[in-house]
Motif scaffolding. Structure first.
Motif, short mmCIF file in Angstrom:
data_model
loop_
_atom_site.label_atom_id
_atom_site.label_comp_id
_atom_site.label_asym_id
_atom_site.label_seq_id
_atom_site.Cartn_x
_atom_site.Cartn_y
_atom_site.Cartn_z
N HIS A 35 4.99 6.02 5.28
CA HIS A 35 3.59 5.91 4.83
C HIS A 35 2.67 5.32 5.87
O HIS A 35 1.48 5.64 5.91
N HIS A 36 3.17 4.44 6.72
CA HIS A 36 2.28 3.71 7.64
C HIS A 36 2.54 4.03 9.11
O HIS A 36 1.85 3.49 9.97
N GLU B 73 0.80 -1.23 0.00
CA GLU B 73 0.00 0.00 0.00
C GLU B 73 0.84 1.27 0.00
O GLU B 73 0.62 2.18 0.80
N LEU C 31 1.13 -1.00 14.36
CA LEU C 31 -0.08 -0.23 14.02
C LEU C 31 -0.28 -0.10 12.51
O LEU C 31 -1.15 0.64 12.06
N TRP C 32 0.53 -0.80 11.72
CA TRP C 32 0.38 -0.72 10.25
C TRP C 32 -0.91 -1.41 9.82
O TRP C 32 -1.40 -2.32 10.51
N PRO C 33 -1.45 -1.03 8.64
CA PRO C 33 -2.67 -1.68 8.15
C PRO C 33 -2.51 -3.21 8.12
O PRO C 33 -1.42 -3.72 7.81
N ALA C 34 -3.60 -3.89 8.42
CA ALA C 34 -3.57 -5.35 8.51
C ALA C 34 -3.05 -5.98 7.20
O ALA C 34 -2.28 -6.94 7.23
N SER C 35 -3.46 -5.39 6.05
CA SER C 35 -3.04 -5.96 4.76
C SER C 35 -1.52 -5.86 4.58
O SER C 35 -0.89 -6.77 4.04
N VAL C 36 -0.94 -4.76 5.06
CA VAL C 36 0.51 -4.57 4.93
C VAL C 36 1.23 -5.57 5.85
O VAL C 36 2.20 -6.21 5.46
N ARG C 37 0.71 -5.70 7.07
CA ARG C 37 1.31 -6.64 8.02
C ARG C 37 1.23 -8.07 7.48
O ARG C 37 2.18 -8.85 7.60
N LYS C 38 0.11 -8.36 6.84
CA LYS C 38 -0.08 -9.70 6.29
C LYS C 38 0.90 -9.94 5.15
O LYS C 38 1.56 -10.99 5.07
#
Ligand code: ATP
Ligand code: ZN
Ligand code: MG
Length: 302
Positions: A284-285, A195, A291-298
């Motif tokens: 960006h995150h 992202e 606390l990064w977006p779940a999609s990025v962590r995934k």
């Protein structure tokens, strides 16, 4: 007065980067390194099962190979050499005296057989050439090295010592061009999965001096270098986080690299600036990966 806190100061305050007193030379926290490790895992998942030979280089390379590469002709301003004390006891006494007086103690240092590696793929070509002609179908390497470039800056994305991951393809012109084209798409997809806004644009290397202007124009006109850019410090001037380079037969003819058919091999490399990509993610995150977006962590396998 500019009251905005710079990205570098925020990185220092958060402890992600640790100031060493020299611009562009930073120690990193465990959190910063975990991001790089996770990102390298993502690179490997994106690359898939390519059979690429894995090689990891130390931060210094054979000086003779560096000299043979022509780096000093093109980028003398960026190079770093390793010098060492090789004197007798009297020389040593002089050295200690110079240091105590605050005068130049480095004058007696002698060039060693090592220079700091300027780009991850420079030490690769002479090693591959020594093995003889490439197999039919060419060769693919997965490499990583610390790199040095003498470009001190207060932009945290412009370091003097940083790591570069690369894939290097050697073979027939059409094969290495196809490899580069595929990675330009994959690179966008990979950064998209994190992202981050990306843009790919034609680019040039900072060839030195007046003669260098011609080389820069030539490189652009022939589309030899593309960069994947992500805004880090500035939206107007986004930062190159990956590069896609076609060297034509430059390294092939320099090192006598041959294809199985006896032709001079062409080469291309795709480089990831690992610290820059980590910085882009923090920018960006946010500074806390938890606390990064779940999609990025995934995507990063967290
Ligand atoms: P720039 O145009 O920003 O100077 P570059 O063209 O010199 O980048 P390359 O020589 O293509 O970059 O190096 C490959 C990758 O290494 C770059 O895409 C970038 O991500 C990273 N890189 C290059 N220089 C630095 C640096 N000084 N600090 C951190 N990473 C860097
Ligand atoms: Zn390279
Ligand atoms: Mg540069």
């Amino acid at each position: 007065m500019d009251m905005q806190i710079s990205l570098l100061d925020r990185l220092f305050d958060s402890g992600l980067l640790i100031d060493t007193g020299v611009e562009g030379v930073y120690a990193r926290s465990g959190t910063f390194e975990d991001v790089i490790t996770a990102f390298e895992g993502l690179i490997d998942r994106f690359a898939g099962n390519t059979g690429a030979e894995v090689i990891r280089f130390p931060p210094g390379m054979n000086r003779a190979h560096f000299e043979g590469s022509g780096y000093m002709k093109n980028f003398p301003q960026l190079a770093g050499t390793v010098h060492s004390f090789c004197g007798c006891e009297l020389d040593h006494q002089n050295l200690i005296k110079c240091m105590a007086e605050g005068s130049d103690w480095t004058e007696g240092q002698k060039a060693s057989d090592i220079v700091l590696t300027p780009a991850a793929c420079y030490p690769l070509y002479p090693i591959v050439a020594r093995r003889g002609p490439l197999a039919s179908g060419g060769a693919l390497f997965n490499i990583q090295s610390y790199c040095f470039r003498h470009e001190p800056s207060n932009d945290p994305a412009r370091m003097q010592l940083f790591r570069m991951r690369e894939f290097v393809r050697l073979g027939r012109p059409e094969d290495v061009m196809a490899f580069r084209g595929e990675w330009m798409e994959k690179g966008k997809e990979l950064m998209g999965s994190l992202e981050m806004p990306v843009e790919v644009d034609v680019a040039n290397d900072p060839f030195f001096g007046r003669a260098g202007r011609l080389l820069k124009n030539n490189q652009r006109d022939q589309n030899l270098k593309f960069e994947l850019l992500i805004p880090i410090n500035s939206v107007a001037n986004p930062t190159a986080c990956m590069s896609f380079n076609y060297h034509q037969d430059h390294f092939g003819s320099t090192w006598g690299l041959k294809t199985a058919d006896g032709e001079t091999a062409h080469t291309a490399c795709v480089g990831f600036g690992l610290e820059r990509i980590a910085l882009a993610l923090f920018h960006h995150h946010g500074l806390d990966p938890k606390l990064w977006p779940a999609s990025v962590r995934k995507a990063l396998g967290h």
